[in-house]
Design a protein around this motif. Sequence first.
Motif, PDB file in Angstrom:
ATOM      1  N   GLN A  94      83.291  83.646  66.684  1.00 32.08           N
ATOM      2  CA  GLN A  94      84.086  84.168  65.610  1.00 32.08           C
ATOM      3  C   GLN A  94      85.190  84.831  66.350  1.00 32.08           C
ATOM      4  O   GLN A  94      86.500  84.680  65.835  1.00 32.08           O
ATOM      5  CB  GLN A  94      83.618  84.885  64.656  1.00 32.08           C
ATOM      6  N   ASN A 114      86.502  81.252  69.311  1.00 31.65           N
ATOM      7  CA  ASN A 114      86.619  79.802  68.725  1.00 31.65           C
ATOM      8  C   ASN A 114      86.403  78.804  69.894  1.00 31.65           C
ATOM      9  O   ASN A 114      87.409  78.070  70.188  1.00 31.65           O
ATOM     10  CB  ASN A 114      87.826  79.648  67.951  1.00 31.65           C
ATOM     11  N   TYR A 154      74.968  83.370  60.435  1.00 27.20           N
ATOM     12  CA  TYR A 154      76.002  84.275  60.670  1.00 27.20           C
ATOM     13  C   TYR A 154      77.426  83.619  60.689  1.00 27.20           C
ATOM     14  O   TYR A 154      78.250  84.398  60.890  1.00 27.20           O
ATOM     15  CB  TYR A 154      75.716  85.223  61.667  1.00 27.20           C
ATOM     16  N   LEU A 155      77.442  82.218  60.829  1.00 24.58           N
ATOM     17  CA  LEU A 155      78.876  81.637  60.907  1.00 24.58           C
ATOM     18  C   LEU A 155      79.167  80.980  59.768  1.00 24.58           C
ATOM     19  O   LEU A 155      78.076  80.380  58.889  1.00 24.58           O
ATOM     20  CB  LEU A 155      78.638  80.636  62.148  1.00 24.58           C
ATOM     21  N   ASN A 156      80.369  80.843  59.263  1.00 22.03           N
ATOM     22  CA  ASN A 156      80.966  79.840  58.076  1.00 22.03           C
ATOM     23  C   ASN A 156      80.836  78.549  58.826  1.00 22.03           C
ATOM     24  O   ASN A 156      81.080  78.356  59.950  1.00 22.03           O
ATOM     25  CB  ASN A 156      82.231  80.211  57.791  1.00 22.03           C
ATOM     26  N   GLN A 199      83.456  77.379  61.140  1.00 22.67           N
ATOM     27  CA  GLN A 199      83.398  77.836  62.623  1.00 22.67           C
ATOM     28  C   GLN A 199      82.373  77.254  63.420  1.00 22.67           C
ATOM     29  O   GLN A 199      82.459  76.883  64.279  1.00 22.67           O
ATOM     30  CB  GLN A 199      83.000  79.353  62.470  1.00 22.67           C
TER      31      GLN A 199
END
Length: 403
Positions: A327, A330, A358-360, A363
Amino acid sequence: MKAANRDFTRAMNQFNILNTIREVGRISRVEIAEKTGQSRASVTNITAAMIREGIIREEPCRCTPSRGRKRIMLVLNPEAAYVVGVKISAFQVSFAVVDFIGDVKSSLVMPIRVSERDEETVADFIEDGVRHCVEDARLSMEDISGCGIGVSGFVDSAAGKCLWTPLKDGTSHIRSMVARRLGVDTYIENDANSVTVASQWFGQGKGIDNFLVVTVEHGVGMGIVVDGKLYRGATGIGAEFGHVVLVPDGEPCRCGKRGCVEAYACDGNILRRARGVLSRRRGGKLDLDRLTIEDVTRMAKDGDAGLRRIFREGGTILGQGIAGLIQIFNPERVIVTGEGVRAGDLVFGPMRRAVKKYLNKEQAAVTRIVVQEWNDFDWARGAAGFVLSELYKSPLDRTRLAK
């Protein structure tokens, strides 16, 4: 133009040409001019000097020309220089001699409890290992253009000092001690940074401008490449991912804090926690003092539920931390490597699940996570790769062709 400015410009042009040849592998002078923006005359003059010094060499193009004679391609000469890499770990020192393109010519791993020896003894030990490894490569010390030392902790590579390492108390002066014994240019760098440079030059990071390396062994380290450059932070001691606290008041870490990533994910703390679990079992016949991380890993893979939970927790914490890194940076790629990869899915299954959690998805979609297989000499090869990166900056002044 002042002479100093001309020298600087020529040195930069040399580096850009050499780096272009390294990245591509085989390339013509015309293509070098196009990629670097230098004039064909400048490329011709600089490459001619490099050919005379044996740094690069000509080879005929392997393709079939549509007309006229075959193009002449330029490639690096592997024998242009040899360097030595040394990795100091808690229980061993590893060595590797590599050539100008990063191929390992000889390697060696020697056991030693570094924290139980004074620095003069460790320096003597390193000298013996380097000389043995060089001889095993059928070279002499006169053929060696430099030595790189990788060590965990806070390293000011520009000043050549290790400000703190978990392997000893106080500032380490091992670089100057080894340099005095070997008589060659000697560098010291954080071990994770060394592996990162090696990944960038001839590994999974080659050709990638933005990537992270996470190393897992007796500790957890990290290297950062942003826009093609190694990032060290304001004072050169950044990227201490292993000592980011993710579990407040959690497991103790060797840095003195509690709840660090390293307190859960590294070999040393997995082994410590495993001994605690096994010591509470009745009728145990294991000699816990002789228990190794390899033993614990094998037992977990064979189905020991208590030990599997320790690895699972370590992988989850590691994945949570890596999700945070993705995050922030990137990156195009995260390379996970080190001796700890022996654990396989015990750690990396939970790690990948935690990263996903824990990531979108946007991402997660742009970052590839690579778990890289590990060899005993990879740490030392990383330290040698750092020396090569220094040599490439001024190759005409610092390479020593083997006789």
